[in-house]
Design a protein around this motif. Structure first.
Motif, mmCIF file in Angstrom:
data_model
loop_
_atom_site.group_PDB
_atom_site.id
_atom_site.type_symbol
_atom_site.label_atom_id
_atom_site.label_comp_id
_atom_site.label_asym_id
_atom_site.label_seq_id
_atom_site.Cartn_x
_atom_site.Cartn_y
_atom_site.Cartn_z
ATOM 1 N N GLN A 160 11.332 7.600 13.334
ATOM 2 C CA GLN A 160 11.673 8.931 13.826
ATOM 3 C C GLN A 160 12.790 8.841 14.864
ATOM 4 N N ASP A 212 9.770 0.215 16.958
ATOM 5 C CA ASP A 212 9.627 1.634 16.688
ATOM 6 C C ASP A 212 9.051 2.327 17.910
ATOM 7 N N ILE A 213 9.251 3.629 18.011
ATOM 8 C CA ILE A 213 8.768 4.361 19.190
ATOM 9 C C ILE A 213 7.248 4.314 19.304
ATOM 10 N N HIS A 214 6.563 4.019 18.208
ATOM 11 C CA HIS A 214 5.103 3.961 18.248
ATOM 12 C C HIS A 214 4.591 2.535 18.471
ATOM 13 N N CYS A 215 5.500 1.589 18.689
ATOM 14 C CA CYS A 215 5.095 0.194 18.890
ATOM 15 C C CYS A 215 5.102 -0.153 20.374
ATOM 16 N N ASN A 216 4.416 -1.242 20.713
ATOM 17 C CA ASN A 216 4.327 -1.688 22.095
ATOM 18 C C ASN A 216 5.025 -3.025 22.347
ATOM 19 N N GLN A 235 7.738 4.979 10.113
ATOM 20 C CA GLN A 235 8.550 4.541 11.248
ATOM 21 C C GLN A 235 9.951 5.146 11.184
ATOM 22 N N VAL A 248 -1.970 12.829 13.123
ATOM 23 C CA VAL A 248 -1.039 11.744 13.387
ATOM 24 C C VAL A 248 0.330 12.370 13.621
ATOM 25 N N ASN A 249 1.051 11.844 14.586
ATOM 26 C CA ASN A 249 2.333 12.434 14.972
ATOM 27 C C ASN A 249 3.461 11.788 14.176
ATOM 28 N N ARG A 250 3.680 12.285 12.959
ATOM 29 C CA ARG A 250 4.727 11.740 12.105
ATOM 30 C C ARG A 250 5.411 12.895 11.371
ATOM 31 N N SER A 255 -0.043 17.346 14.208
ATOM 32 C CA SER A 255 0.152 16.135 15.013
ATOM 33 C C SER A 255 -1.151 15.641 15.630
#
Length: 991
Positions: free
Chosen positions: A300, A247-251, A298, A71-73, A68
């Motif tokens: 998760q 997605d949880i990685h989006c802002n 995307q 990258v955390n995927r 991770s």
């Protein structure tokens, strides 16, 4: 590690077993599609994830979510979450692509989860798109491996889910340019359409203005309508519109729809989406548009995306009550395609390809055509072993297909657009190579079992000495045979035509060599070059190598027996003449190549056709890699993806060179050393109609802090104009014109890299009377920068990252030094109208080269060996036509085989061999049984051809894409006809 792999294979076998019957179901497919409202702008929301099977992390690291810090995927969490979210709401739909990941996940699921997923598939709510083991690259891949990796995924889907899982749409959203051959292959796989995300920035602009982002792509100049494929360019690559990433990685802001709370934003979110939909609709021709909701790795937490999409769909559709014409709903690419088909309009057509690709000015993604040249060669070598192993398994009837899965799976991963492309991190490239190596090790076990059946003479039940490969023979190293008193070399010819080759066997002792009839053969005993002996990592003590001529039977083997020369017996070696730094001529009965005393190749003469090509210059050059623009950081430097020379002129690697010419009965060669890190050996063999160029490049020096892109350039007096020709994935050839694009007015911003194209097997230039063709042993990039000139990039070592995500410079090393790479080009000089015979057969032999296996025999003498073992064998009794190639011979079950045969000449290439040809498939089975049933299948072998019904389209030229597909089922007649460039696939049952 091997135990874990074995367990996975057992799970794969458990879900596969014997081939299952083909059945039809009607609970999925186009009948389940929402086609929207005829008076609205219909927005097809496609929820998806793009999961690279290796890039910044290895495929397993991505699957489990480890490393991770990079990258955390984690893909396992994506699939867990998506399935759960789909089960929560029957309106939701999702697509998935990469079977390498889905297969890993499926093997871990409970029966309850599997049954739930099957229901989702049967209802069309989880749809598999493309269905290959990976989303393959299109520039550096060979058509054989593209077919194999799609067939591997298609077989898994068919055996696991049945017809509802059969992919109907190609989804090439991330590759960096698109091949016409890929469109043709997908059409032959039974696909109705193809969507991709990347298109040259100059191409996109006029297409958007003219609403031509969707078209009919004519994938083959030879196959007609059966190669046509409806193709669409996605609006936002493969992401969603700006500000709509959930997605949880989006802002981006979620949909906040409680009016009692301060951050209520439904009106703004709805209007922004409606505006985005209208803006997108300006570039498309119907009242249907597609909006992809997804990106790399995307979902998760898919509930977050779907919860917001549920709200967005609800509130946007409510706005219709206030006059909005936007109608939005969950969809899939196949449903979107079906809606376009039902629109009953005519479409523009395209017959060229989408190479090269530039994302912005000066950023041509043409460096990856050559990046990681050693991995590109290793992938091609592994495919050679895979095809040979399948053949040996089939003809020995050992039924060990499950053991071959290791290599099939590794090859499927290697086709990924961040694998063979060379655009991954170094530790990921190492992982791909390790997987290929492990797969080859398993294949060798199958090869041994097969030869244990094929080598003993009839009636003999004797153990067979273990066969092994010498994978470092390209650097004249084969450690297991060093010092052996006797050893054998068995050469399997995987083609259906007899071939003549010239094996090189490195040795530490002198031997006598016997052919399959027991005759002593004439062999050259040649010193290994100093360049070869000094390659970093070479540990062999061999100073010499034997070179001999081997004529091999079609689809069979010859064994050559080496026994050490007894003490006191004088060995007669052929005379060897060596001259240094003098003008010399290489000549046989067909060709002559002349060199001057400075090591320059000056001319090539074809005696048979009275063709002479003057060579103005042949040698190595380098472009200095652009370091990037500090004042304009958006302009990328040269990197793993991008080739951008600092100045548009290549520099010679050396102004001086040395030349040594060697002449023997078997070979004449010129060894030319340019400097301490570049050399080449140009060889002409007895009876050959082509010239071999073996090159060695590396370690590329970087002490001057300059990245270097190394090319071989062939400058001739051929009046080629601005035209040159390159192949597409090893099959059809396309015409290229310097500084020109067939479908839009091209602005030249990069005169070198903008004229580079993928070379998967060959490139040529020609005039009215002469043609120079160059065959390659791996995918490389190149072009013609000047009239009469061909250049091919063979190696790269760059010192800057091109800021396209990999975040690592392409600086390959080995043994503490820059990587040394060896390779081969074949030069053919002929008349244009006659050249196809040589370049077609030559390219096939480069791609399906005879495989050498070695053994230390367990017999005391040659007499004992020859009494017990067959030294020559062929599966064929009849000579097969030159224009036919056996692409696949794979044993599916005890009496069942998968066979692909192809006509590998194009229309009008050759007066004789461009005609249709008829063959009898029974000839392939003469050694193992009689065919009693044949079913013709589509290219991926997951549907009978008779059951294929593709959508019909009309072009603006008034042409219909409709084609009547014929079919042969339960045939007693085993003869078939092949038309130029046609591949036919059969499932065959034998008695």
């Amino acid at each position: 590690m091997h135990v874990a792999i074995f367990c996975l294979v057992l799970l794969f076998v458990a879900t596969h077993g014997l081939p299952t019957p083909y059945k039809s179901q009607n609970s999925c497919g186009y009948d389940s599609c929402n086609l929207g409202k005829p008076d609205k702008l219909n927005v097809h929301i496609v929820a998806h994830t793009h999961d690279d099977v290796g890039w910044l992390k290895t495929v397993d690291q991505y699957y489990y979510g480890s490393r991770s810090e990079i990258v955390n995927r984690g893909v396992q969490y994506i699939l867990d979450s998506v399935v759960s979210a789909l089960l929560d709401n029957p309106d939701r739909r999702y697509i998935y692509v990469e079977m390498a990941f889905f297969w890993r996940w499926w093997n871990e699921q409970s029966n309850d989860t599997r049954n739930a997923v099957k229901q989702l598939v049967n209802e069309g709510r989880l749809e598999f798109i493309s269905g290959g083991w990976s989303m393959n690259d299109e520039a550096a891949t060979h058509y054989n491996s593209i077919i194999d990796q799609h067939a591997l995924g298609a077989e898994f889907l068919h055996d696991t889910f049945g017809d509802c899982a059969r992919p109907k749409i190609g989804w090439q959203i991330d590759p960096f340019g698109h091949s016409r051959e890929m469109a043709s292959l997908m059409a032959q796989m039974g696909f109705d359409g193809l969507f991709f995300g990347r298109i040259d920035y100059q191409d996109r602009i006029p297409r958007t203005i003219e609403k031509n982002l969707e078209m009919m792509w004519k994938g083959s100049a030879n196959l007609g309508r059966q190669s046509w494929l409806f193709t669409g360019v996605l609006p936002h690559s493969y992401s969603g519109p700006n500000t709509f990433c959930f997605d949880i990685h989006c802002n981006d802001q979620p949909i906040m729809d409680d009016k009692r709370l301060h951050d209520y934003n439904v009106p703004e979110r709805v209007q922004s989406f409606i505006n985005a939909a209208h803006l997108e609709a300006h570039g498309y021709a119907t009242n249907h548009i597609i909006i992809t909701m997804g990106d790399d790795f995307q979902d998760q937490n898919a509930h977050e995306k779907f919860k917001n999409l549920d709200k967005l769909i609800h509130y946007v559709n409510l706005a219709q009550e206030n006059g909005s014409n936007v109608n939005v709903f969950y969809s899939t690419p196949s449903c979107y395609l079906y809606a376009l088909n039902k629109a009953e309009r005519v479409w523009t057509s395209k017959s060229d390809d989408f190479f090269p690709y530039a994302s912005v000015p000066f950023a041509y993604w043409t460096g990856y055509y050559t990046s990681r040249p050693a991995l590109k060669r290793y992938e091609r070598y592994a495919n050679n072993i895979l095809q040979v192993t399948r053949q040996l398994n089939g003809f020995s009837q050992k039924n060990l297909r499950d053991n071959i899965f290791y290599l099939s799976e590794a090859m499927g991963l290697a086709q990924h657009h961040d694998a063979v492309s060379g655009t991954e991190k170094q530790h990921v490239a190492n992982d791909y190579a390790q997987r290929l190596s492990d797969g080859i090790d398993q294949a060798v076990e199958v090869i041994n079992d097969a030869y244990a059946q094929l080598l003993p003479r009839e009636g003999q039940t004797v153990p067979v000495a273990r066969q092994f490969l010498c994978p470092y023979s390209n650097i004249s190293e084969c450690l297991p045979i060093e010092g052996a008193n006797q050893f054998t070399v068995t050469l399997w010819n995987p083609t259906i035509h007899p071939v003549t080759i010239h094996p090189h066997v490195p040795v530490t002792r002198e031997y006598i060599i016997r052919d399959p009839q027991g005759n002593l053969i004439s062999a050259e005993y040649l010193p290994i070059s100093e360049t070869m002996k000094n390659i970093p990592g070479r540990t062999s003590s061999a100073q010499y190598q034997y070179l001999f001529q081997a004529s091999l039977p079609a689809l069979g083997y010859n064994t050559y027996y080496f026994e050490v020369k007894a003490d006191g017996i004088k060995t007669e070696h052929n005379k060897v003449k060596i001259v240094q730094n003098q003008a010399c001529t290489l000549q046989n009965e067909h060709l002559r190549a002349e060199f001057d005393s400075l090591g320059d190749l000056r001319s090539i003469t074809n005696f048979d056709k009275q063709v002479v090509v003057s060579v103005l210059n042949q040698g190595f050059y380098w472009y200095e890699s652009h370091p990037g623009d500090r004042t304009t950081p958006e302009l990328s430097p040269s990197g793993a993806y991008i080739f951008r020379p600092l100045i548009p002129e290549a520099v010679p690697v050396s102004l001086l060179r040395t030349i040594n010419c060697t002449q023997t009965d078997t070979v004449q060669k010129a060894t030319i050393v340019f400097n301490e890190w570049i050399s080449q050996e140009i060889s002409l063999y007895r009876g050959a109609s082509a010239i071999e160029v073996e090159w060695t490049v590396g370690p590329i020096p970087i002490e001057d802090n300059k990245g270097k892109e190394i090319i071989i350039r062939y400058n001739t007096n051929i009046d080629s104009g601005s035209k040159y020709y390159t192949d597409a994935n090893g099959r059809e050839v396309l015409e290229r014109i310097r500084n020109h694009r067939p479908t839009w007015p091209y602005f030249v911003d990069e005169p070198i890299s903008g004229n580079y194209y993928p070379i998967n097997s060959r490139i040529w230039i020609r005039d009215n009377d002469r043609q120079l063709t160059i065959l390659t042993d791996r995918s490389e990039g190149g072009g013609s920068m000047y009239d009469g000139s061909v250049e091919i990039m063979v190696h790269r070592r760059v010192l800057h990252d091109d800021s396209l995500g990999v975040n690592e410079v392409l600086n390959e090393t080995a043994y503490g030094k820059g990587l040394v790479v060896t390779g081969k080009h074949i030069l053919i000089v002929d008349r244009p109208e006659d050249s196809a015979r040589l370049h077609r057969s030559g390219a096939q032999q480069m791609f399906m080269h005879p495989l050498a296996t070695y053994s230390i025999p367990n017999t005391s003498s040659y007499a004992n060996y020859s009494n017990v073992y067959r030294q020559s064998w062929s599966a064929l009794s009849d000579v097969m036509p030159l224009n036919v190639h056996l692409l696949t011979f794979d044993q599916l079950a005890l009496k069942q085989y998968l066979v692909r045969v192809e006509h590998y000449f194009e229309l009008n290439e050759d007066e004789t061999y461009s005609q249709p040809v008829t063959i009898d498939l029974q000839a392939l089975f003469k050694s193992i049984g009689t065919i009693n049933e044949m079913t013709e299948l589509i290219l991926t072998a997951n549907l009978p051809l008779s059951e294929l019904n593709r959508l019909d389209w009309m072009t603006k030229e008034g042409e219909s894409s409709h084609v009547d597909m014929f079919q042969q089922q339960s045939l007693k007649e085993t003869t078939i006809t092949l038309n130029p460039m046609q591949i036919r696939t059969f499932q065959i049952t034998i008695d």
